[in-house]
Design an enzyme around this catalytic site. Structure first.
Site, PDB file in Angstrom:
ATOM      1  N   GLY A   9       0.825  -1.197   0.000  1.00  0.00           N
ATOM      2  CA  GLY A   9       0.000   0.000   0.000  1.00  0.00           C
ATOM      3  C   GLY A   9       0.861   1.249   0.000  1.00  0.00           C
ATOM      4  N   ALA A  36      16.139  -0.782   9.132  1.00  0.00           N
ATOM      5  CA  ALA A  36      16.161   0.638   8.806  1.00  0.00           C
ATOM      6  C   ALA A  36      17.310   1.328   9.531  1.00  0.00           C
ATOM      7  CB  ALA A  36      14.837   1.299   9.180  1.00  0.00           C
ATOM      8  N   HIS A  50       5.551   4.388  15.332  1.00  0.00           N
ATOM      9  CA  HIS A  50       5.276   2.970  15.053  1.00  0.00           C
ATOM     10  C   HIS A  50       5.509   2.119  16.299  1.00  0.00           C
ATOM     11  CE1 HIS A  50       4.214   2.955  10.870  1.00  0.00           C
ATOM     12  NE2 HIS A  50       5.305   3.610  10.505  1.00  0.00           N
ATOM     13  N   GLU A  62      16.620  -5.490  14.982  1.00  0.00           N
ATOM     14  CA  GLU A  62      17.063  -4.520  13.984  1.00  0.00           C
ATOM     15  C   GLU A  62      18.157  -5.167  13.147  1.00  0.00           C
ATOM     16  OE1 GLU A  62      18.174  -0.999  16.075  1.00  0.00           O
ATOM     17  OE2 GLU A  62      16.093  -0.435  16.528  1.00  0.00           O
TER      18      GLU A  62
END
Length: 540
Positions: A9, A36, A50, A62
């Site tokens: 999306g 990230a 988030h 991570e």
């Protein structure tokens, strides 16, 4: 067998919120993989938002090594990868390809593409070979305006290729637009794994899959179609009657699960009580939704009916009468990530050695063994006692040997994460209080079970010996309370019905025709009547 979902999306489409809701509803421990690097204040604030939306007990890894992160999450986890976009940018730059470069070197772009797709395929392999639910979030940069700059265009191209790779193996792909979700269905050609093998899934096209012996006994005839011993024993009937005097409390399966699991040397979390074995097959189909299911036939048809109802591609693998119905494990397609077979098999009665199950079991595949008739073996532990076999699930029924078909008494034994998924998907209080009482009581009645099984074995041996004296009648050995026979001509069941004896149709089992019938082992007098009638029939 892992499950992969792809959630795509645009920005602020609602995909992250949907991902969090699906993870929360999974019933599994949740691990968030965050590939990230925070480079500015705005992105740092986005990351904080988030994290604030996620429950505090969710673990975060991570890492840009998605395959390693999935493995680190551990079996049974729900792994939320957030997101493909950040992973792709950072992974590209790690290869030396700079997304913002307006004149990237073509050779470096090709090398970067190969490296990225290799890493992505390693991630896919880790998902497929594990026992985890994995959901990966991805943006849709290709749906926006045509981007400027060769480096940015290369990123959009590679993003699209990555999504195609993921979509090709994903169990589901969901598009989120304005907070609404659309399921993206595969192309019809793509869905056909092997046009000659994977049959269409219109269950109305397979009415024989829902045909069972209880509908094949007209009034006034002897029932040879239903494979259930007269039941239940007096002591159990009295306990059930006493319990039925007060049914105000909701069912609690704790004691029954513990007793059934302990019977096979397993902990309670590896056991789930079910409303008869059939419920287990429908739960498995709806929850696992494999990419390709291999159903071994002739066999009980409810597992295939359940898989087709869940729109799962099904391929049939046939046992051969020339091999006395023994299964050749090499006949199972490598692509099958779910295999269903019976042990002992119904209707052939063949008992595959445990070495066959050992050969079928492997990481990334679930092997469902229908052990409804294992109670008739001298050793009833079966594969339920083999916790060492990866992905093997035993579906057990206590209705056959104990005469409890009307009460629906069964349980499933398997790896704890898989059992947890089945438990999370079922309706509450699915097993009633009387069935749970019976499960707990019968788990400790091994001596009487063995006596019942030995009695059936003796009657079966006499029955088979009598049947084998009939000319032109093929009779196969059986490990259960029934015998499969085949006459020289079609219509054997109809002619036996003329003698007041109702056998189980065999032509509703894939791989058999109406020359064959399945005969329940009854008492000595009834068995003798059957031998006499078949002798008369074959002489005509």
């Amino acid at each position: 067998m892992g499950r992969l979902s792809v959630l795509v999306g645009g920005q602020k489409s609602g995909k992250s919120g949907l991902a969090v809701r699906r993870a929360s509803a999974s019933g599994r421990p949740v691990v968030v993989v965050a590939p990230a690097v925070v480079r500015d204040d705005e992105f740092a604030a986005r990351v904080r938002r988030h994290r604030a939306d996620r429950p505090a007990d969710w673990r975060t890894i991570e890492s840009f090594d998605l395959a390693a992160a999935v493995s680190e999450a551990g079996p049974g986890a729900f792994v939320l990868v957030d997101a493909l976009d950040t992973w792709l940018v950072e992974s590209l730059e790690e290869t030396g390809f700079v997304v913002g470069d307006d004149a990237p070197d073509p050779g470096r772009r090709d090398d970067a593409e190969k490296a990225i797709l290799t890493r992505l395929r390693e991630f896919i392999t880790a998902v497929v070979d594990g026992d985890r639910d994995v959901l990966i979030i991805a943006g849709q940069p290709g749906l926006g305006p045509h981007v400027m700059g060769a480096g940015a265009r290369a990123y959009v191209d590679l993003h699209g290729l990555c999504l195609q790779e993921l979509s090709a193996v994903a169990d589901e792909v969901l598009l989120v637009v304005a907070g609404r979700t659309v399921r993206l269905e595969p192309d019809a050609v793509e869905r056909a794994v092997e046009p000659s093998d994977a049959s269409p899934n219109d269950t109305a096209s397979f009415p024989e899959l829902r045909e069972h012996g209880d509908t094949q006994v007209p009034d006034g005839v002897v029932d040879l179609a239903v494979n259930v011993l007269p039941g239940p024993p007096t002591w159990l009937a009295e306990r059930l009657a006493a319990a039925a005097a007060d049914l105000a409390a909701y069912p609690d399966d704790t004691a029954a699960r513990a007793a059934a699991a302990a019977r096979h040397g397993r902990p309670p979390e590896q056991c789930l009580t079910v409303n008869g074995a059939a419920e287990a097959f429908w739960l498995i189909a709806q929850v696992l939704r494999p990419r390709l299911a291999a159903c071994v036939h002739p066999s009980f048809t409810e597992p295939e009916a359940a898989l087709r109802a869940a729109d799962v591609p099904v391929t049939r693998v046939f046992r051969s009468p020339e091999r006395d119905w023994a299964l050749d494990p090499a006949a199972i397609p490598d692509a099958a990530d779910l295999v269903v077979l019976g042990r002992p098999d119904n209707p052939t009665g063949v008992l595959d050695p445990l070495s066959v199950i050992e050969r079928l079991a492997r990481p990334g595949r679930v092997v469902v063994v229908d052990e409804a008739f294992t109670e008739f073996l001298a050793d009833a532990d079966g594969v339920a006692g083999r916790a060492d076999l990866p992905g093997v699930v035993s579906v057990r029924s206590l209705t056959k040997v104990w005469g409890l078909a009307g009460l629906r008494v069964g349980y499933v034994i398997g790896p704890a994460p898989l059992i947890g998924r089945l438990a999370a998907a079922r309706q509450p209080w699915s097993s009633n209080a009387l069935a749970l009482l019976a499960t707990e009581a019968l788990a400790g009645a091994e001596t009487e079970r063995r006596t019942r099984a030995d009695t059936v074995a003796g009657l079966r041996a006499e029955f088979v010996a009598g049947l084998r004296r009939i000319p032109d009648l093929t009779v196969w050995d059986s490990a259960a309370n029934f015998v499969l026979v085949r006459g020289p001509q079609p219509g054997l069941r109809a002619r036996l019905l003329d003698h007041g004896l109702a056998a189980r149709r065999a032509d509703t089992f894939p791989g058999l025709d109406d020359r064959a019938i399945r005969l329940a082992v009854r008492d000595r007098e009834t068995n003798a009547l059957v031998v006499t009638a078949l002798t008369t029939i074959t002489r005509k």
